[in-house]
Design a protein around this motif. Structure first.
Motif, short mmCIF file in Angstrom:
data_model
loop_
_atom_site.label_atom_id
_atom_site.label_comp_id
_atom_site.label_asym_id
_atom_site.label_seq_id
_atom_site.Cartn_x
_atom_site.Cartn_y
_atom_site.Cartn_z
N UNK A 102 44.67 -49.84 23.34
CA UNK A 102 44.97 -49.41 24.42
C UNK A 102 43.24 -49.17 25.18
N UNK A 103 42.18 -49.69 24.15
CA UNK A 103 41.10 -49.05 24.49
C UNK A 103 39.63 -50.68 25.11
N UNK A 152 37.41 -51.23 15.03
CA UNK A 152 36.06 -52.30 15.07
C UNK A 152 35.43 -53.11 16.47
N UNK A 153 35.90 -53.50 16.55
CA UNK A 153 36.15 -54.70 17.82
C UNK A 153 35.27 -54.13 19.49
N UNK A 154 36.42 -52.12 19.22
CA UNK A 154 35.89 -51.92 21.11
C UNK A 154 34.14 -51.44 20.57
N UNK A 155 33.89 -52.01 21.75
CA UNK A 155 32.26 -51.28 22.14
C UNK A 155 32.28 -49.70 22.06
N UNK A 164 35.16 -42.40 13.20
CA UNK A 164 37.35 -42.83 12.67
C UNK A 164 36.92 -44.70 13.83
N UNK A 165 36.43 -44.88 14.92
CA UNK A 165 36.65 -45.83 15.69
C UNK A 165 35.74 -46.80 15.04
N UNK A 187 48.00 -44.79 29.55
CA UNK A 187 47.35 -45.54 30.17
C UNK A 187 46.77 -46.80 29.81
N UNK A 188 46.60 -48.02 30.06
CA UNK A 188 46.18 -49.38 29.32
C UNK A 188 46.10 -50.68 30.01
N UNK A 189 44.52 -51.21 30.30
CA UNK A 189 43.30 -50.55 28.96
C UNK A 189 42.61 -49.45 29.94
#
Length: 380
Positions: free
Chosen positions: A290-291, A313-316, A307-308, A264-266
């Motif tokens: 993809x996140x 780092x830009x993924x909330x 890990x995120x 899947x994406x996003x």
């Protein structure tokens, strides 16, 4: 002998030359689905069969019971193979090899060696994953019967002696006359449910084993069409406000989660639980682009959060510091807040469930209930 899974060795021993042959499947992920697909294909061919092993009928029941079978579709774990040194099957597949259960086997080499035992003494086909070189290495090392063939499966265009995908079709270039020039259409990609890449790979492996047993192309298609996937394994729950909610609670390790994250994406990813010693860096690295966001629950969520932070780092990230029964409905509400129309909210925990739930089934049900509650309130 003895020990865990010694029943496979026992089940093997009573077989005489006239007994039903085994088509066997092992691998870190996808075993159960592949064996059930295989049984569905064999049934469509009019054969008396059963999916046995860690699922459905137990091996001993299949062997010692009253029913007679033409062929058995057998799921074998690395543990069972370890304790069943004399098993010899008609044809076998190793779907993939990922570092799982290393606490028990001691090393990746020992784990791979146990999986590779499935190929020993194969008569017709050793089926391997073209994309996972370790599986092909195991075929090379195996001592097989004269005339047994190595058969690859691939999500790309198949070469001779391979099954693969061409323009939306599953095709066979292994079990055909003149395989240099000919290919046999087996089914459409859309006949496979769900048509996620890892599941198409499962279907190709099942098809390869069925074809090795002499099943015709029509039965492959009919069997794949008739197959219904496991609950909680990449199961679409509902669409709310243009966002699709998918339950992959059965993704209890990183390898399984990686497969659904690739489909899947996003994605707004709901993850966490008991890590069982796993690390999440590779999974996050592969999935980062993809996140859309992540919502973390469960005892070991800090490992995924770290890990995120390192690789995406830009993924909330929403970190839910609670393990009570209401945690899942809050997780779904938070995911809905992060998601935009066209996104997929994916429960793929990459962890075991026992910190918060009885099992992954209960976790998946809690997710589905929360999604339906969200739909009912129109809170999208």
């Amino acid at each position: 002998g003895g020990g865990v899974g010694g029943d496979v060795e026992l089940a093997w021993r009573p077989w005489g030359p006239g007994a039903a042959p085994w088509l066997a499947v092992t691998g870190t992920n996808g075993k159960t689905t592949t064996v059930r697909m295989l049984a569905s294909i064999l049934e469509a061919a009019g054969l008396r069969t059963a999916a046995v092993g860690n699922i459905g009928v137990s091996l001993l029941d299949a062997v010692l019971g009253e029913r007679e079978y033409d062929v058995l579709a057998v799921e074998l774990s690395s543990y069972q193979l370890h304790w069943a040194p004399s098993v010899r099957v008609h044809s076998a597949a190793v779907l993939n090899l990922a570092p799982d259960h290393l606490d028990w086997h001691g090393s990746m080499e020992a784990y791979a060696a146990d999986k590779g035992r499935i190929y020993e003494g194969n008569r017709v086909a050793c089926v391997y994953n073209v994309a996972d070189k370790a599986t092909e290495d195991l075929v090379r090392e195996a001592d097989v019967e004269e005339g047994c063939r190595a058969i690859g499966f691939t999500l790309g265009t198949p070469g001779p002696s391979e099954l693969g995908v061409v323009e939306g079709l599953l095709v066979d270039r292994a079990f055909v006359e003149n395989r240099r020039e000919n290919a046999q259409e087996l089914a459409e990609v859309s006949d496979v449910r769900p048509p996620a890449p890892h599941n198409i790979a499962n279907a190709l492996a099942a098809a390869a084993l069925a074809r090795a047993f002499g099943v015709d192309a029509k039965a492959v298609r009919d069997g794949l069409k008739a197959f219904r996937p496991d609950p909680h394994r990449i199961e679409p729950v509902e669409e709310v406000g243009g966002v699709t909610y998918v339950d992959d609670s059965k993704a209890t390790n990183t390898h399984a989660a990686e497969a659904s994250l690739a489909a899947y994406e996003p994605i707004v990813w709901i993850a966490g639980g008991l890590a069982k010693g796993a690390t999440f860096d590779e999974l996050v690295q592969k999935s980062a682009k993809r996140l859309r966001g992540a919502v973390l629950i469960g005892a070991d969520r800090a490992l995924i959060r770290e890990a995120l932070a390192r690789h995406a780092p830009e993924v909330p990230v929403v970190d839910l510091d609670r393990t009570d029964t209401g945690a899942m409905s809050e997780a779904v509400r938070e995911a809905a807040r992060l998601a935009r129309p066209g996104d997929t909210v994916l429960l793929a925990p990459a962890c075991a469930s026992m910190d918060m739930f009885t099992n992954y089934n209960e976790r998946g049900d809690a997710f589905a209930d929360a999604v339906r509650a969200l739909a009912a309130t129109g809170d999208a």
